[in-house]
Design a protein around this motif. Structure first.
Motif, PDB file in Angstrom:
ATOM      1  N   LYS A  12      51.051  27.441 -13.670  1.00 38.65           N
ATOM      2  CA  LYS A  12      50.513  27.782 -12.349  1.00 38.65           C
ATOM      3  C   LYS A  12      49.150  28.450 -12.431  1.00 38.65           C
ATOM      4  CE  LYS A  12      54.096  30.239 -11.293  1.00 38.65           C
ATOM      5  NZ  LYS A  12      55.018  30.147 -12.428  1.00 38.65           N
ATOM      6  N   GLY A  16      45.936  26.404 -11.750  1.00 37.87           N
ATOM      7  CA  GLY A  16      45.327  26.976 -10.546  1.00 37.87           C
ATOM      8  C   GLY A  16      43.863  27.317 -10.732  1.00 37.87           C
ATOM      9  N   VAL A  72      43.188  28.881  -3.826  1.00 37.31           N
ATOM     10  CA  VAL A  72      44.286  28.361  -4.628  1.00 37.31           C
ATOM     11  C   VAL A  72      45.078  29.584  -5.069  1.00 37.31           C
ATOM     12  CG1 VAL A  72      44.949  27.125  -6.721  1.00 37.31           C
ATOM     13  CG2 VAL A  72      42.947  26.356  -5.404  1.00 37.31           C
ATOM     14  N   ALA A  74      48.500  31.055  -6.993  1.00 39.28           N
ATOM     15  CA  ALA A  74      49.649  30.877  -7.878  1.00 39.28           C
ATOM     16  C   ALA A  74      50.655  31.978  -7.584  1.00 39.28           C
ATOM     17  CB  ALA A  74      49.201  30.945  -9.335  1.00 39.28           C
TER      18      ALA A  74
END
Length: 172
Positions: A12, A16, A72, A74
């Motif tokens: 992630k 990310g 973005v 995570a």
């Protein structure tokens, strides 16, 4: 808003960061944000205040980040266990980075910064969380045996395909 979910070791944070760079968006990791705001490590919050207090902080941070400019994001592996957090994710494009239990162990099994790995029920936790990831996912990308750049490209292509479908008026 793009949110990455999945179990630890799925990539992630790594994917990310790549995705944010390619899309010219800010990247945030919910655990890092919690630590910065609390002035303590996640494991310290768990040890001193308990999981419920940590989850309350986590939910507030996620709500704040999702309510802000596109980025973005995570999420920590357990974030989607909360119904309130799942509700917060509804307007976002949520990408489930899927990892098998064996691959997770291969990637992060020896990492001393991951105290959950020392729990005897870690495999049960993994299995219990799968339904939560699936329930919020707009897009699912398998990560086993794949490099972060390839996963990032699949995420970008998958999200672009979903946006074309949305603009055409189709539901998914």
């Amino acid at each position: 808003m793009i949110v990455l979910v999945g179990f630890m070791g799925a990539g992630k944070s790594t994917v990310g960061r790549l995705l944010a760079r390619k899309l010219d968006l800010r990247f945030a990791d919910s655990d890092t944000e919690i630590e910065q705001r609390a002035g303590r490590r996640v494991r310290e919050i768990f040890a001193a205040d308990g999981e419920a207090a940590f989850r309350a902080q986590e939910q507030a941070v996620i709500a704040d980040l999702i309510g802000g400019p596109d980025l973005v994001l995570a999420l920590g592996g357990g974030a989607v266990q909360s119904e309130q957090t799942r509700r917060l994710l509804r307007p976002a494009s949520v990408v489930y980075l899927q990892i098998s239990y064996a691959e997770m162990l291969r990637r992060v099994g020896g990492d001393p910064r991951r105290p959950m790995l020392r729990r005897p029920d870690v495999e049960d936790i993994y299995r219990r969380r799968l339904a939560g990831y699936e329930s919020v996912a707009t897009l699912t990308i398998a990560t086993d045996g794949r490099r972060p750049g390839a996963v990032c490209l699949d995420v970008m292509n998958g999200l672009a395909g979903l946006r074309r479908v949305d603009r055409a008026g189709y539901s998914h």
